[in-house]
Design a protein around this motif. Structure first.
Motif, PDB file in Angstrom:
ATOM      1  N   PHE A 365       0.868  -1.182   0.000  1.00 54.04           N
ATOM      2  CA  PHE A 365       0.000   0.000   0.000  1.00 54.04           C
ATOM      3  C   PHE A 365       0.905   1.234   0.000  1.00 54.04           C
ATOM      4  CE2 PHE A 365      -4.155  -1.873   1.099  1.00 54.04           C
ATOM      5  CZ  PHE A 365      -3.760  -3.160   1.427  1.00 54.04           C
ATOM      6  N   LEU A 366       0.713   2.104  -0.972  1.00 49.48           N
ATOM      7  CA  LEU A 366       1.549   3.309  -1.053  1.00 49.48           C
ATOM      8  C   LEU A 366       0.812   4.498  -0.433  1.00 49.48           C
ATOM      9  CD1 LEU A 366       2.916   3.134  -4.741  1.00 49.48           C
ATOM     10  CD2 LEU A 366       3.811   2.045  -2.669  1.00 49.48           C
ATOM     11  N   GLY A 367       1.599   5.466   0.041  1.00 47.30           N
ATOM     12  CA  GLY A 367       1.010   6.729   0.506  1.00 47.30           C
ATOM     13  C   GLY A 367       1.135   6.929   1.999  1.00 47.30           C
ATOM     14  N   LEU A 368       0.859   8.161   2.438  1.00 46.42           N
ATOM     15  CA  LEU A 368       1.029   8.522   3.842  1.00 46.42           C
ATOM     16  C   LEU A 368       0.047   7.801   4.757  1.00 46.42           C
ATOM     17  CD1 LEU A 368       1.742  12.335   3.418  1.00 46.42           C
ATOM     18  CD2 LEU A 368       3.314  10.609   4.349  1.00 46.42           C
ATOM     19  N   ASP A 369      -1.145   7.468   4.238  1.00 42.44           N
ATOM     20  CA  ASP A 369      -2.149   6.782   5.070  1.00 42.44           C
ATOM     21  C   ASP A 369      -2.160   5.266   4.790  1.00 42.44           C
ATOM     22  OD1 ASP A 369      -3.116   6.902   2.525  1.00 42.44           O
ATOM     23  OD2 ASP A 369      -5.153   7.523   3.083  1.00 42.44           O
ATOM     24  N   ALA A 370      -1.042   4.750   4.303  1.00 42.97           N
ATOM     25  CA  ALA A 370      -0.983   3.333   3.890  1.00 42.97           C
ATOM     26  C   ALA A 370      -1.305   2.379   5.041  1.00 42.97           C
ATOM     27  CB  ALA A 370       0.398   3.023   3.322  1.00 42.97           C
ATOM     28  N   LEU A 371      -0.833   2.696   6.259  1.00 44.31           N
ATOM     29  CA  LEU A 371      -1.028   1.772   7.376  1.00 44.31           C
ATOM     30  C   LEU A 371      -2.521   1.627   7.688  1.00 44.31           C
ATOM     31  CD1 LEU A 371       0.188  -0.094   9.458  1.00 44.31           C
ATOM     32  CD2 LEU A 371       0.484   1.858  10.998  1.00 44.31           C
ATOM     33  N   GLU A 372      -3.192   2.764   7.729  1.00 41.17           N
ATOM     34  CA  GLU A 372      -4.633   2.746   8.024  1.00 41.17           C
ATOM     35  C   GLU A 372      -5.382   1.916   6.970  1.00 41.17           C
ATOM     36  OE1 GLU A 372      -5.544   6.880   8.943  1.00 41.17           O
ATOM     37  OE2 GLU A 372      -7.573   6.382   8.193  1.00 41.17           O
ATOM     38  N   ARG A 373      -5.060   2.146   5.718  1.00 40.68           N
ATOM     39  CA  ARG A 373      -5.741   1.420   4.629  1.00 40.68           C
ATOM     40  C   ARG A 373      -5.434  -0.078   4.684  1.00 40.68           C
ATOM     41  NH1 ARG A 373      -2.742   4.648   1.086  1.00 40.68           N
ATOM     42  NH2 ARG A 373      -3.072   3.156  -0.592  1.00 40.68           N
ATOM     43  N   ALA A 374      -4.196  -0.397   4.948  1.00 41.18           N
ATOM     44  CA  ALA A 374      -3.810  -1.819   5.015  1.00 41.18           C
ATOM     45  C   ALA A 374      -4.520  -2.507   6.182  1.00 41.18           C
ATOM     46  CB  ALA A 374      -2.299  -1.941   5.169  1.00 41.18           C
ATOM     47  N   GLU A 375      -4.554  -1.826   7.332  1.00 39.47           N
ATOM     48  CA  GLU A 375      -5.199  -2.415   8.526  1.00 39.47           C
ATOM     49  C   GLU A 375      -6.692  -2.619   8.289  1.00 39.47           C
ATOM     50  OE1 GLU A 375      -3.754  -3.628  10.999  1.00 39.47           O
ATOM     51  OE2 GLU A 375      -1.983  -2.485  11.607  1.00 39.47           O
ATOM     52  N   THR A 376      -7.330  -1.644   7.663  1.00 37.87           N
ATOM     53  CA  THR A 376      -8.777  -1.744   7.409  1.00 37.87           C
ATOM     54  C   THR A 376      -9.058  -2.944   6.508  1.00 37.87           C
ATOM     55  OG1 THR A 376      -8.917   0.645   7.571  1.00 37.87           O
ATOM     56  CG2 THR A 376     -10.787  -0.451   6.534  1.00 37.87           C
ATOM     57  N   MET A 377      -8.252  -3.078   5.475  1.00 38.51           N
ATOM     58  CA  MET A 377      -8.482  -4.170   4.537  1.00 38.51           C
ATOM     59  C   MET A 377      -8.208  -5.522   5.195  1.00 38.51           C
ATOM     60  SD  MET A 377      -7.684  -3.538   0.617  1.00 38.51           S
ATOM     61  CE  MET A 377      -7.957  -1.803   0.694  1.00 38.51           C
ATOM     62  N   LYS A 378      -7.164  -5.551   6.006  1.00 36.80           N
ATOM     63  CA  LYS A 378      -6.836  -6.797   6.706  1.00 36.80           C
ATOM     64  C   LYS A 378      -8.002  -7.231   7.604  1.00 36.80           C
ATOM     65  CE  LYS A 378      -4.174  -7.378  10.616  1.00 36.80           C
ATOM     66  NZ  LYS A 378      -2.982  -7.078  11.404  1.00 36.80           N
ATOM     67  N   GLU A 379      -8.551  -6.275   8.362  1.00 34.01           N
ATOM     68  CA  GLU A 379      -9.664  -6.613   9.259  1.00 34.01           C
ATOM     69  C   GLU A 379     -10.850  -7.151   8.467  1.00 34.01           C
ATOM     70  OE1 GLU A 379      -9.023  -6.926  12.293  1.00 34.01           O
ATOM     71  OE2 GLU A 379      -7.107  -5.876  12.077  1.00 34.01           O
ATOM     72  N   GLN A 380     -11.131  -6.519   7.332  1.00 32.65           N
ATOM     73  CA  GLN A 380     -12.261  -6.970   6.486  1.00 32.65           C
ATOM     74  C   GLN A 380     -12.044  -8.402   6.018  1.00 32.65           C
ATOM     75  OE1 GLN A 380     -12.927  -4.583   2.980  1.00 32.65           O
ATOM     76  NE2 GLN A 380     -13.212  -2.715   4.169  1.00 32.65           N
ATOM     77  N   TRP A 381     -10.852  -8.667   5.530  1.00 31.35           N
ATOM     78  CA  TRP A 381     -10.563 -10.005   4.997  1.00 31.35           C
ATOM     79  C   TRP A 381     -10.618 -11.058   6.099  1.00 31.35           C
ATOM     80  CZ3 TRP A 381      -6.053  -7.541   1.936  1.00 31.35           C
ATOM     81  CH2 TRP A 381      -6.506  -7.147   0.648  1.00 31.35           C
TER      82      TRP A 381
END
Ligand code: AMP
Length: 388
Positions: A365-381
């Motif tokens: 995940f690229l970008g300054l908010d990458a961690l938030e986006r990655a964590e959200t997607m991980k929780e969904q999966w």
């Protein structure tokens, strides 16, 4: 040292990189090679090998098979490893016939915790307190000396927390040793670390080195979960980690890409945890976020080409996609949200069955908010798969 060694001409059919091991690291190495017009030969060791479908040539035989050795050395111009647990005899036999980078000596130091720790101690590179254990008496003495919590680790063939037992320090050493399935181990002091970091360093044939920005690594069930790059540490810590990784590569007279893992303690000091003599899971972000990926870097070093720039082009978070993200053994997660993100990149390893927490792929995940986006997607999966 082979600074005067001739370059093997790229795009020449003569250039075939023999890769010992056929896992996902070999697969990504072979993909990088394809892009560069370099051919690869994958020697699987007879194990399941995701690299096979992208390799030019395959030897699907065990690592101690003489016919496999003969074929590997007759075909490969140079050889490397994508996995360190290769028998020393095999490494030596390959190196006697074909240039092997990194050297058998460097690989065998990194594949064995006792040799690794002794090497670090000899070179005054800070690492955790440890003692070598060969029997229950050794363990009793070491526990007495440590006088606190520790981790007992098998000397050989340990990874991702396998072959490890955490000890509070109050256990009965004879009982612990009897239950521990190994005849040689080390007892390490437990390190109450603030963060785990790693640095990838690539050292070329002429001894010059490039280093990637340190990664901050978080684990789930003892397996790498996310790598956050750049690591959220002070410039002084980043500089020290980088300098230490270079010292390790230099001391190993290393050629190729090396991963050095660290514990960062609350007082800001760093201890080396372990080294990986190959591309490393915490370097997978380099595929999408760096000027040169760790895989291309490995090929460049092994072939005898100059290193590429390790420059970080964007903040990035690498999320490991483990088997427990899969709703069913052959049913993958819903990838649509990842593609809809626009700045997330999927890398799957082509493994057919998602068994347990095996590494099926990763996403960057690229970008300054990458961690938030990655964590959200991980929780969904994980939620959709019924895991945690
Ligand atoms: P290893 O296979 O040695 O890298 O260990 C796997 C993980 O276990 C590390 O990444 C740490 O999260 C944890 N670990 C290993 N050794 C120690 C230690 N001495 N103190 C604290 N945590 C440890």
């Amino acid at each position: 040292m082979s600074s005067s060694a001739p370059l093997i001409p790229l795009h020449s059919p003569a250039c075939i990189v023999g890769v010992i091991g056929g896992g996902q690291l070999g697969r990504m190495l072979a993909l990088a090679a394809r892009r560069m017009g370099v051919r690869t030969l994958i020697w699987t060791g007879g194990l399941e090998a995701p690299a096979v479908e992208v390799a030019d040539e395959v030897i699907d035989l065990a690592f101690d098979d003489p016919e496999a050795l003969r074929r590997c050395c007759a075909t490969a111009t140079v050889a490397t490893v994508e996995f360190e647990n290769i028998p020393r005899e095999t490494l030596d036999a390959v190196a006697a016939l074909t240039p092997l980078h990194p050297s058998p000596q460097a690989i065998t130091i990194c594949q064995h915790r006792e040799r690794e720790k002794n090497f670090l101690r000899e070179h005054n590179i800070p690492c955790t307190w440890f003692a070598v254990i060969a029997n229950a008496d050794d363990l009793a003495n070491a526990m007495r000396e440590l006088n606190g919590p520790g981790v007992l680790k098998t000397a050989a063939f340990g990874y991702d927390g396998k072959g490890q037992v955490k000890l509070e320090g109050t256990e009965n050493p004879a009982e612990v040793w009897a239950a521990f399935d190994s005849d040689r181990a080390i007892l390490e002091a437990w390190v109450p670390f603030e963060k785990e970091l790693s640095v990838m360093v690539a050292r070329s044939a002429d001894g010059s080195m490039v280093t990637y920005d340190p990664a901050e690594n978080r684990h789930r069930h003892h397996i790498l979960d996310v790598s956050i790059v750049p690591a959220r540490v002070s410039p002084a810590v980043a500089l020290e980690a980088t300098a230490t990784a270079r010292r390790v590569a230099e001391a190993l007279d290393y050629r190729g890409i090396l991963g050095v893992e660290f514990f960062l303690r609350e007082d800001g000091s760093l201890l080396v945890n372990e080294m990986a003599p190959r591309p490393h899971n915490s370097g997978h972000h380099t595929l999408d976020a760096c000027a040169t990926s760790q895989f291309e870097q490995q090929l460049r070093a092994v072939i005898g080409l100059p290193a590429g720039s390790p420059r970080l082009l964007s903040p990035v978070v690498m999320l490991n996609l483990l088997g427990d993200f899969w709703p069913g053994e052959t049913t993958p997660p819903d990838w649509l949200p990842l593609f809809a993100d626009g700045e997330a990149y999927l890398h799957l390893y082509g493994k057919r069955r998602a068994i347990g927490r095996r590494k099926m792929g990763h996403a960057n995940f690229l970008g300054l908010d990458a961690l938030e986006r990655a964590e959200t997607m991980k929780e969904q999966w994980l939620k959709a798969a019924g895991g945690a």
